[in-house]
Enzyme design. Sequence first.
Site, mmCIF file in Angstrom:
data_model
loop_
_atom_site.group_PDB
_atom_site.id
_atom_site.type_symbol
_atom_site.label_atom_id
_atom_site.label_comp_id
_atom_site.label_asym_id
_atom_site.label_seq_id
_atom_site.Cartn_x
_atom_site.Cartn_y
_atom_site.Cartn_z
ATOM 1 N N HIS A 117 44.056 39.344 44.811
ATOM 2 C CA HIS A 117 42.530 39.419 44.221
ATOM 3 C C HIS A 117 41.857 38.766 44.905
ATOM 4 O O HIS A 117 41.870 37.698 45.457
ATOM 5 C CB HIS A 117 42.953 38.802 42.645
ATOM 6 C CG HIS A 117 41.617 39.175 41.879
ATOM 7 N ND1 HIS A 117 40.322 38.295 41.909
ATOM 8 C CD2 HIS A 117 41.485 40.057 40.604
ATOM 9 C CE1 HIS A 117 39.610 39.222 41.119
ATOM 10 N NE2 HIS A 117 40.014 40.026 40.323
ATOM 11 N N LYS A 120 42.799 36.123 33.840
ATOM 12 C CA LYS A 120 42.246 35.236 34.826
ATOM 13 C C LYS A 120 42.538 33.990 34.273
ATOM 14 O O LYS A 120 43.568 33.738 33.524
ATOM 15 C CB LYS A 120 40.779 35.579 35.470
ATOM 16 C CG LYS A 120 40.248 36.949 35.696
ATOM 17 C CD LYS A 120 39.103 36.968 36.304
ATOM 18 C CE LYS A 120 38.764 38.528 36.785
ATOM 19 N NZ LYS A 120 37.894 38.969 37.508
ATOM 20 N N ASN A 145 43.521 41.604 33.217
ATOM 21 C CA ASN A 145 43.560 40.334 33.921
ATOM 22 C C ASN A 145 42.799 39.219 33.344
ATOM 23 O O ASN A 145 41.452 39.482 33.366
ATOM 24 C CB ASN A 145 43.098 40.543 35.322
ATOM 25 C CG ASN A 145 43.032 39.359 36.242
ATOM 26 O OD1 ASN A 145 43.600 38.391 35.956
ATOM 27 N ND2 ASN A 145 42.408 39.229 37.393
ATOM 28 N N GLY A 189 32.798 41.040 37.553
ATOM 29 C CA GLY A 189 32.205 40.478 36.491
ATOM 30 C C GLY A 189 30.433 40.412 36.478
ATOM 31 O O GLY A 189 30.034 39.410 36.050
ATOM 32 N N SER A 233 33.782 45.509 36.410
ATOM 33 C CA SER A 233 32.862 45.675 35.286
ATOM 34 C C SER A 233 33.149 47.145 34.637
ATOM 35 O O SER A 233 32.285 47.725 34.059
ATOM 36 C CB SER A 233 31.422 45.720 36.057
ATOM 37 O OG SER A 233 30.908 44.625 36.326
ATOM 38 N N GLU A 237 39.266 36.962 44.006
ATOM 39 C CA GLU A 237 39.246 35.437 43.737
ATOM 40 C C GLU A 237 40.213 34.573 44.493
ATOM 41 O O GLU A 237 39.815 33.344 44.759
ATOM 42 C CB GLU A 237 39.253 35.402 42.314
ATOM 43 C CG GLU A 237 37.840 35.851 41.542
ATOM 44 C CD GLU A 237 38.016 36.412 40.193
ATOM 45 O OE1 GLU A 237 39.001 36.152 39.279
ATOM 46 O OE2 GLU A 237 37.086 37.140 39.973
ATOM 47 N N GLU A 254 38.906 46.805 44.026
ATOM 48 C CA GLU A 254 37.890 46.156 43.420
ATOM 49 C C GLU A 254 36.791 45.990 44.217
ATOM 50 O O GLU A 254 36.975 44.824 45.068
ATOM 51 C CB GLU A 254 38.218 45.156 42.758
ATOM 52 C CG GLU A 254 39.592 45.045 41.805
ATOM 53 C CD GLU A 254 39.647 44.130 40.766
ATOM 54 O OE1 GLU A 254 39.741 44.224 39.676
ATOM 55 O OE2 GLU A 254 39.804 42.927 41.244
HETATM 56 O O1 G3H Z 1 40.735 41.722 37.828
HETATM 57 C C1 G3H Z 1 39.918 42.098 37.401
HETATM 58 C C2 G3H Z 1 38.717 42.465 37.962
HETATM 59 O O2 G3H Z 1 38.258 41.133 38.662
HETATM 60 C C3 G3H Z 1 37.462 42.874 37.114
HETATM 61 O O3 G3H Z 1 36.927 41.858 36.423
HETATM 62 P P1 G3H Z 1 35.674 42.295 35.342
HETATM 63 O O4 G3H Z 1 36.192 43.528 34.585
HETATM 64 O O5 G3H Z 1 35.365 41.329 34.540
HETATM 65 O O6 G3H Z 1 34.691 42.719 36.253
#
Ligand code: G3H
Length: 254
Positions: free
Chosen positions: A99, A14, A12, A175, A214, A101, A169
């Site tokens: 998601h 983002k 992803n 993150g 993460s 977010e 998640e």
């Molecule tokens: O969609 C992916 C997740 O929000 C995980 O993000 P991350 O791997 O940067 O923690």
Amino acid sequence: MTPAIRPLVAGNWKMNGTGESLAELRAIATGLSSDLGQKLDAVICVPATLLSRAAETLVSETVRLGGQDCHVKESGAHTGDISAAMLKEAGADYVILGHSERRTDHQETDELIRAKTQAAWKAGLAAIVCVGETAVERQEGRALEVIGRQLLGSLPDDVKSDTTVIAYEPVWAIGTGQTPTAEDVEKAHAFMRSELIARFGSEGAKLRLLYGGSVKPANAVELLGISNVDGALVGGASLKATDFLAICEAYRTL
Ligand SMILES: O=C[C@H](O)COP(=O)(O)O
């Protein structure tokens, strides 16, 4: 991992990525052209602005493309939104829905995510539906309750395992560099599996359950080796081909 379920490693990006990032996408596709690509499915969910160019840049089928959200409607007066059919036309086969977010930044509800999932299916996209508790909900001991409620509310009744993927998640792990213990991930995924089987029967047993939050090369073998973890949803570490491929490499040893 669940025996007999083909793993899926999803990236992803983002709100990251420019035309230059397509070189990373090409490198991921090349890396998966080896025997590594036989061991798993891979999808990179790029910003919508990059989808068409990403589709043109991919010369092999080793990586699929995905969007990061879609509108419930096929078209109409919805300024700034993108329909599932538009994502499909631009080259997507998957779309991430719900998601955390989106749930936080855009106040998305389970009900809306359920409608978006149906819109995705109608357009021929597989939906990656995300669930996960916040830090406060976890501290209050309500993690499984929240996951169960989100699963129940965000999934339509006619879920099929070839067009739906679940991503767990924990919001506090996204993150941050923090991950739950292997025992906690196993518990959450076992709970999801049993809820999904109770509701969808044999399809629930076949659904791919991704862990996200993460995930990086250093923890991939441990996280992806957990029972009922059938892949990962990778954020930051999907932006660099070397990191994403190193995560995929876990499936050589699992
Ligand atoms: O969609 C992916 C997740 O929000 C995980 O993000 P991350 O791997 O940067 O923690």
